[in-house]
Scaffold this motif. Sequence first.
Motif, PDB file in Angstrom:
ATOM      1  N   GLY A  29       0.825  -1.220  -0.114  1.00 36.06           N
ATOM      2  CA  GLY A  29      -0.160  -0.055  -0.063  1.00 36.06           C
ATOM      3  C   GLY A  29       0.781   1.309  -0.088  1.00 36.06           C
ATOM      4  N   THR A  30       0.688   2.186  -0.919  1.00 35.02           N
ATOM      5  CA  THR A  30       1.497   3.548  -1.090  1.00 35.02           C
ATOM      6  C   THR A  30       0.343   4.544  -1.334  1.00 35.02           C
ATOM      7  OG1 THR A  30       3.290   4.516  -1.850  1.00 35.02           O
ATOM      8  CG2 THR A  30       2.237   3.240  -3.252  1.00 35.02           C
ATOM      9  N   ALA A  71      -5.286   6.653  -0.298  1.00 32.83           N
ATOM     10  CA  ALA A  71      -5.260   7.829   0.292  1.00 32.83           C
ATOM     11  C   ALA A  71      -4.179   7.548   1.512  1.00 32.83           C
ATOM     12  CB  ALA A  71      -6.260   8.622   0.556  1.00 32.83           C
ATOM     13  N   PHE A  72      -3.473   8.443   1.833  1.00 42.35           N
ATOM     14  CA  PHE A  72      -2.699   8.368   2.969  1.00 42.35           C
ATOM     15  C   PHE A  72      -3.328   8.005   4.186  1.00 42.35           C
ATOM     16  CE2 PHE A  72       0.161   9.277   6.546  1.00 42.35           C
ATOM     17  CZ  PHE A  72       1.493   8.746   6.223  1.00 42.35           C
ATOM     18  N   PRO A  77      -6.036   1.859   8.105  1.00 39.44           N
ATOM     19  CA  PRO A  77      -7.239   0.966   8.101  1.00 39.44           C
ATOM     20  C   PRO A  77      -7.286  -0.161   6.792  1.00 39.44           C
ATOM     21  CG  PRO A  77      -7.944   3.199   8.377  1.00 39.44           C
ATOM     22  CD  PRO A  77      -6.126   3.178   8.174  1.00 39.44           C
ATOM     23  N   ALA A  78      -6.697   0.360   5.640  1.00 37.96           N
ATOM     24  CA  ALA A  78      -6.769  -0.936   4.557  1.00 37.96           C
ATOM     25  C   ALA A  78      -5.683  -1.837   5.024  1.00 37.96           C
ATOM     26  CB  ALA A  78      -6.224  -0.071   3.396  1.00 37.96           C
ATOM     27  N   LEU A  79      -4.579  -1.531   5.543  1.00 45.45           N
ATOM     28  CA  LEU A  79      -3.953  -2.756   5.946  1.00 45.45           C
ATOM     29  C   LEU A  79      -4.545  -3.659   7.154  1.00 45.45           C
ATOM     30  CD1 LEU A  79      -0.845  -3.773   6.114  1.00 45.45           C
ATOM     31  CD2 LEU A  79      -0.313  -2.347   7.964  1.00 45.45           C
ATOM     32  N   ALA A  81      -7.449  -4.222   7.121  1.00 41.91           N
ATOM     33  CA  ALA A  81      -8.666  -4.940   6.628  1.00 41.91           C
ATOM     34  C   ALA A  81      -7.945  -5.911   5.542  1.00 41.91           C
ATOM     35  CB  ALA A  81      -9.454  -3.955   5.874  1.00 41.91           C
ATOM     36  N   LYS A  82      -6.573  -6.052   5.538  1.00 42.58           N
ATOM     37  CA  LYS A  82      -6.048  -7.016   4.576  1.00 42.58           C
ATOM     38  C   LYS A  82      -6.298  -6.696   3.297  1.00 42.58           C
ATOM     39  CE  LYS A  82      -6.603 -10.765   8.180  1.00 42.58           C
ATOM     40  NZ  LYS A  82      -5.091 -10.419   8.580  1.00 42.58           N
ATOM     41  N   ARG A  83      -6.244  -5.382   2.871  1.00 42.75           N
ATOM     42  CA  ARG A  83      -6.260  -4.776   1.544  1.00 42.75           C
ATOM     43  C   ARG A  83      -4.982  -5.309   0.896  1.00 42.75           C
ATOM     44  NH1 ARG A  83      -7.264   0.633  -1.483  1.00 42.75           N
ATOM     45  NH2 ARG A  83      -7.681  -0.174  -3.597  1.00 42.75           N
ATOM     46  N   PHE A  84      -3.790  -5.042   1.488  1.00 40.71           N
ATOM     47  CA  PHE A  84      -2.372  -5.359   1.269  1.00 40.71           C
ATOM     48  C   PHE A  84      -1.636  -5.729   2.629  1.00 40.71           C
ATOM     49  CE2 PHE A  84      -3.549  -0.685   1.106  1.00 40.71           C
ATOM     50  CZ  PHE A  84      -3.063  -0.432   2.238  1.00 40.71           C
ATOM     51  N   ASP A  85      -0.493  -6.163   2.147  1.00 40.57           N
ATOM     52  CA  ASP A  85       0.553  -6.958   3.171  1.00 40.57           C
ATOM     53  C   ASP A  85       1.155  -5.990   3.935  1.00 40.57           C
ATOM     54  OD1 ASP A  85      -0.363  -9.575   2.179  1.00 40.57           O
ATOM     55  OD2 ASP A  85       1.106  -9.312   0.341  1.00 40.57           O
ATOM     56  N   VAL A  86       1.853  -4.778   3.127  1.00 43.98           N
ATOM     57  CA  VAL A  86       2.627  -3.856   3.925  1.00 43.98           C
ATOM     58  C   VAL A  86       2.317  -2.556   3.442  1.00 43.98           C
ATOM     59  CG1 VAL A  86       4.190  -5.700   4.254  1.00 43.98           C
ATOM     60  CG2 VAL A  86       4.463  -4.118   2.331  1.00 43.98           C
ATOM     61  N   ILE A  87       2.903  -1.199   4.222  1.00 43.95           N
ATOM     62  CA  ILE A  87       2.642  -0.193   3.823  1.00 43.95           C
ATOM     63  C   ILE A  87       3.931   0.481   3.648  1.00 43.95           C
ATOM     64  CG2 ILE A  87       2.225   2.357   4.442  1.00 43.95           C
ATOM     65  CD1 ILE A  87       0.050   1.068   6.297  1.00 43.95           C
ATOM     66  N   ILE A  88       4.433   0.852   2.500  1.00 46.90           N
ATOM     67  CA  ILE A  88       5.695   1.589   1.986  1.00 46.90           C
ATOM     68  C   ILE A  88       5.320   2.956   1.607  1.00 46.90           C
ATOM     69  CG2 ILE A  88       7.901   1.604   0.871  1.00 46.90           C
ATOM     70  CD1 ILE A  88       7.940  -1.417   0.933  1.00 46.90           C
ATOM     71  N   SER A  89       5.166   3.941   2.252  1.00 52.55           N
ATOM     72  CA  SER A  89       4.568   5.097   1.936  1.00 52.55           C
ATOM     73  C   SER A  89       5.311   6.469   2.818  1.00 52.55           C
ATOM     74  CB  SER A  89       3.254   5.106   2.006  1.00 52.55           C
ATOM     75  OG  SER A  89       2.428   6.255   1.237  1.00 52.55           O
ATOM     76  N   GLY A  90       6.522   6.411   2.948  1.00 56.99           N
ATOM     77  CA  GLY A  90       7.175   7.326   3.591  1.00 56.99           C
ATOM     78  C   GLY A  90       6.491   7.599   5.091  1.00 56.99           C
ATOM     79  N   MET A  91       6.086   6.531   5.804  1.00 56.71           N
ATOM     80  CA  MET A  91       5.272   6.547   7.027  1.00 56.71           C
ATOM     81  C   MET A  91       6.328   6.609   8.123  1.00 56.71           C
ATOM     82  SD  MET A  91       2.035   4.308   8.165  1.00 56.71           S
ATOM     83  CE  MET A  91       1.053   5.205   7.288  1.00 56.71           C
TER      84      MET A  91
END
Length: 265
Positions: A29-30, A71-72, A77-79, A81-91
Amino acid sequence: MKLKVLSLVAFLAAGMGSAYAAEGELSIGTEGAYPPWSMADAAGNVTGFDADVGNLLCAKLEVKCKFVVQAFDGLIPALKAKRFDVIISGMSITEDRKKEISFSNGYAELANMFVAPKSSDLAGIHDFDTLIKALDGKKVGVQAGTTHAHYLEKNAPKADLKTYDTLDQMQIDLASGRIDTAFSDASALEDFLAKPDGKDFQLVDVKIASSSDATLGEGIGVGIAQENTELKAKIDKALCELVNDGSIAKASETWFKTDISRPCK
């Protein structure tokens, strides 16, 4: 390569229960609207530092990368909810976020700054205390759900905070004079200054390090669901190798013209 991917999937399947375990693919997710960290075109292709880090990580794990634009403020919440596995988004890694998700070790860190019109009284400020006082009553733009918003809520409570879903929206209001200044990481603001709309603006000469305040976090990390302990261990190991071999530094030099990699713990 295919046999190695299948072997990795089999190893992780029991503990993870994610799309990554089921498909031999790491879904990431990004935001896709925060240059030079993450930019998505009309076809959904993602480029930027986040994309480079994701692709490097996938290569280390010997899986395919799939980027999911979100959206950032909806990433966590999307993670969950298992919409994707990881977040890589300058977090940034913060205590509040760690209550909801896990993070990898931090792998990058960049200074935070304000941008203002060259004609503004803010433009000539060079020290932190004077700057914070000068924000009283000023309309200050920040991106919603970011550490920058939380930082100003805590440290500049008399500022008139204006939040935006995307960096582009904030920059439009800045260029049109609807806000007096904006607060973000230095790289995002330098991207604005390089555009025609940014020609009459400058960075305020006060750098605020992430390490200076807990609300700004402990560096940039990969967001991971709390139950995915196996995946976290593998990502930590892979990121450490990528930091130590200079791969993260090389990617950051490409996008930021400087090394923003953070030493591996």
